[in-house]
Design an enzyme around this catalytic site. Sequence first.
Site, PDB file in Angstrom:
ATOM      1  N   ALA A   1       0.851  -1.336   0.023  1.00 30.37           N
ATOM      2  CA  ALA A   1       0.199   0.102  -0.053  1.00 30.37           C
ATOM      3  C   ALA A   1       0.859   1.108   0.118  1.00 30.37           C
ATOM      4  O   ALA A   1       2.046   1.106   0.032  1.00 30.37           O
ATOM      5  CB  ALA A   1      -0.863  -0.082   1.219  1.00 30.37           C
TER       6      ALA A   1
ATOM      7  N   GLU B   1      -0.345   2.622   7.136  1.00 29.12           N
ATOM      8  CA  GLU B   1      -0.380   3.771   5.996  1.00 29.12           C
ATOM      9  C   GLU B   1      -1.291   4.795   6.814  1.00 29.12           C
ATOM     10  O   GLU B   1      -0.684   6.072   6.611  1.00 29.12           O
ATOM     11  CB  GLU B   1      -1.115   3.324   4.842  1.00 29.12           C
ATOM     12  CG  GLU B   1      -0.774   2.147   4.263  1.00 29.12           C
ATOM     13  CD  GLU B   1       0.778   1.995   3.828  1.00 29.12           C
ATOM     14  OE1 GLU B   1       1.417   3.230   3.569  1.00 29.12           O
ATOM     15  OE2 GLU B   1       1.388   1.003   3.869  1.00 29.12           O
TER      16      GLU B   1
ATOM     17  N   HIS C   1       1.301   6.843   8.954  1.00 28.68           N
ATOM     18  CA  HIS C   1       2.392   7.595   7.998  1.00 28.68           C
ATOM     19  C   HIS C   1       2.038   8.900   8.112  1.00 28.68           C
ATOM     20  O   HIS C   1       2.641   9.885   7.934  1.00 28.68           O
ATOM     21  CB  HIS C   1       2.487   7.108   6.582  1.00 28.68           C
ATOM     22  CG  HIS C   1       3.644   6.026   6.598  1.00 28.68           C
ATOM     23  ND1 HIS C   1       4.826   6.333   6.854  1.00 28.68           N
ATOM     24  CD2 HIS C   1       3.670   4.998   5.809  1.00 28.68           C
ATOM     25  CE1 HIS C   1       5.804   5.288   6.492  1.00 28.68           C
ATOM     26  NE2 HIS C   1       4.851   4.402   5.825  1.00 28.68           N
TER      27      HIS C   1
HETATM   28  N1  B3K Z   1       5.757   3.735   1.535  1.00 28.10           N
HETATM   29  C1  B3K Z   1       5.303   2.774   0.784  1.00 28.10           C
HETATM   30  C2  B3K Z   1       6.312   1.912   0.168  1.00 28.10           C
HETATM   31  C3  B3K Z   1       6.823   2.612  -1.112  1.00 28.10           C
HETATM   32  C4  B3K Z   1       7.863   1.633  -2.096  1.00 28.10           C
HETATM   33  C5  B3K Z   1       8.443   1.934  -3.033  1.00 28.10           C
HETATM   34  N2  B3K Z   1       9.252   1.133  -3.865  1.00 28.10           N
HETATM   35  C6  B3K Z   1       4.597   1.996   1.608  1.00 28.10           C
HETATM   36  C7  B3K Z   1       4.804   2.014   3.193  1.00 28.10           C
HETATM   37  O1  B3K Z   1       5.900   1.407   3.504  1.00 28.10           O
HETATM   38  O2  B3K Z   1       3.941   2.310   3.790  1.00 28.10           O
HETATM   39 ZN    ZN Z   2       5.662   2.472   5.370  1.00 24.88          ZN
END
Ligand code: B3K
Ligand code: ZN
Length: 876
Positions: free
Chosen positions: A264, A300, A303
């Site tokens: 995700a 997510e 984040h």
């Molecule tokens: N930040 C994204 C991952 C992106 C990967 C790019 N190759 C998902 C996560 O860690 O939440």
């Molecule tokens: Zn992440």
Amino acid sequence: GRIVHLADYRPTDFVLERVDLTFELDPTETKVEARLIFHRREGVDAKAPLVLDGDDLTMTSLLFDQIEMDPARYTATPESLVIRDLPESTPFEITVVTMINPEANTQLMGLYRSNGIYCTQCEAEGFRRITYFPDRPDVLAVYTINIIADKAANPLLLSNGNFLGGAGFGPDKHFAAWFDPHPKPSYLFALVAGDLGVVEDTFTTMSGREVALKIYVEHGKEPRAAYAMDALKRSMKWDEEVFGREYDLDIFMIVAVSDFNMGAMENKGLNIFNDKYVLADPETATDQDYANIEAIIAHEYFHNWTGNRITCRDWFQLCLKEGLTVYRDHEFSADMRSRSVKRIAEVRHLRSEQFPEDAGPLAHPVRPTTYREINNFYTTTVYEKGSEVTRMIATILGRDDFKKGIDLYFERHDGDASTVEDFIKCFEDASGRDLKQFSLWYHQAGTPQITVSSTYDASAKTLSLSLEQMIPATPGQSTKEPMHIPLRFALISENGSESTASAIAGGTVSGDVLHLTERAQTFTFAGIGSRPVVSLNRGFSAPVTLHFAQSNDDLIHIARHDSDLFARWQAITDISLPILTSAAKTAQAGGAIEVEPAFIDALLAVAADEALEPAFRAQALSLPSEADVARELGGNNDPDAIHAGRQAVLSAIAKAGTEVFRTLYAAHAANGAFSPDAAGAGKRALKNSALSFLSIAEDTPALAAAAYAKADNMTDLSQALTILAHRFPEADETKAALATFEARFAANPLVLDKWFTIQATIPGADALIRVKSLMQSANFAPTNPNRVRSLIGTFAFSNPTGFNRADGAGYAFYAEQILAIDPRNPQLAACLLTALRSWRLLEPVRAEHARKALESIAASDALSTDVRDIVERVLK
Ligand code: B3K
Ligand code: ZN
């Protein structure tokens, strides 16, 4: 690609003030107009040109302050746009038009179309596949987005932030405008357009604001998004209660798409998910699926603060957002479920994925200093070890100071693109402690190996604990400094009581944490009346390997009495691993395998102990995996012998424990109403573990076939099918069950992924033939990452005997697949390739076959940077 070094970091020459993007969506010819306002950063050379990143771009027009730009002032290639003769200090506007083809975007980076849905994936460097841009995380700007698209095909037009408005646009089109008031880096940009169903809810934040929650899924799948919505609301509440973090937009959206390279993506206000981590109901999702959905929805969402509000200065700081956010999602799941059982699962995952990475050719520090392809650094080291490092800060500082430090981080760095140093400084400032030595955890790769010995002196009433740390050499780091390793411990007396406090010499002990800071250190505990059993690294307080020659009696004592359930599970593991390694050696030598009855008795006692939660008992019964045994053996590995040895041990347990397993199975077989919660999942895990042992003991598919027939949820159904397929691959019952499963779930690709996985992981050399023939199945789609991972990926990652066939045919097949996937989807290819990273631990014949396969990949002159980077490091 060129090599990027952390030491070369410097800020951009130009400051980006704002971004206006207009998309005219078309499946093959999408027009992107980007209006970017910049000014030259103070102090930057007045002649310095503006250099924008691109990837595979075609520019059709370029304006400077609304006027067509003189071609003599710029150079445009697919990979960059360089503009010269720019104002010394006044702001200026660049308007770039690029044409892109979402339908042809098989890399799934940038703007692409999946199942008729337009969607984006920009992290890490995908935005430059949409338009020319300073595509790096330290360039934060406010974005306004206009989307124009065919109305019938795309009733839904979404982007980050808050909805500004929309209207018709000509006869067949419409448009929508979105504004995100929070400055963000380009990797958090997102756009979605298409025709989807929605599940809606609301959440009232701690300050009383109402947030609209929307989860978009394919029409007809709305009921399967209910659990994800529930997990989202629990995540929002938990982040307020535990971290004091409130959501900051009027709307939070999640979109599920079926073609996605990873799990995700945390785009601001518009998370995009692999549909595997959104859709669930009892008929189609296993307990593991539910747990994954809960964790990833939370991850997510979390984040939003750790990643979005505070982002990374450069990609070397990836662990700043990923390690911290994994720590936060681990804590969330621990609070939602059973903390100890969750911890056991985390440690199993860390050991099976991160430890081999840290011990092999791809080892790198949690905060690397160089990379060739950043996509290859979204690793378990950055994520999971990064989380463990955060957890150790909490352990060292204690709850209150950790809280002060993280609060300071949120306050001091909100709106920043930060570094690991900034993060550590907050904990130092908040606690008054020096974390300099501790910060080596970010910089030194390799799993610390700690050798422990203990001596009890009855006349002096002292216990001496000697510890020695060794950090193995890793690529680019031949020598290491001693680290600060916090080890939780207890001294367990004969009657099972625990203590930590007493007069201590030789090092620092705070509460139940022993701080190992020197290469070798002896801690002496005084006033110990009788010889205690030492329980060390409780709760897995440090991600290390302990070499502590404890007697089986001591380990059994811990397994019986420790109040830390993790430590009890660890003790069981410490007893079983040597049994499994010696069984593997005996199998290799062709001898008869015998298993100590005391071990079996102890294991069965745990299984039957009604005072323990079922999920824990199931974890105890799930012995170290073949990969765990291979790692423990550490070289010259023969996967067939490891498998045969482990099977013999399982049989011995099954035979000795038949009555225990029969009772357990009977007690839990009656299915009450299904609940996906941790308690329900634990009972199913224990029941299915009992079923598996009973099927071994009785050596007939009848029990599993009956369980398959009466299963009323996907956990039970897929477990029964796994037992049938893995134990009795040729039985009529198995063939029938595989056929009915395929027919029943023909319209449900995510469920058929389980069907692929179960068959791809049937042990033995024939697996390769099965995988090849399943690839011809109408349900297999070589362009869909979930299909590829569940069939080809699990074959390599999770079928040691099948993949590592002695004739090398598994590796040769795999190399062909990597070479076929790479031109379409380099990230997927590179990720699959890591399955071969531990090839040097194989016995010489297999190792040689694996090397040849790797060399056949390396020999291609058309490799992506992603695959080139991995194959060269793995062969080095
Ligand atoms: N930040 C994204 C991952 C992106 C990967 C790019 N190759 C998902 C996560 O860690 O939440
Ligand atoms: Zn992440």
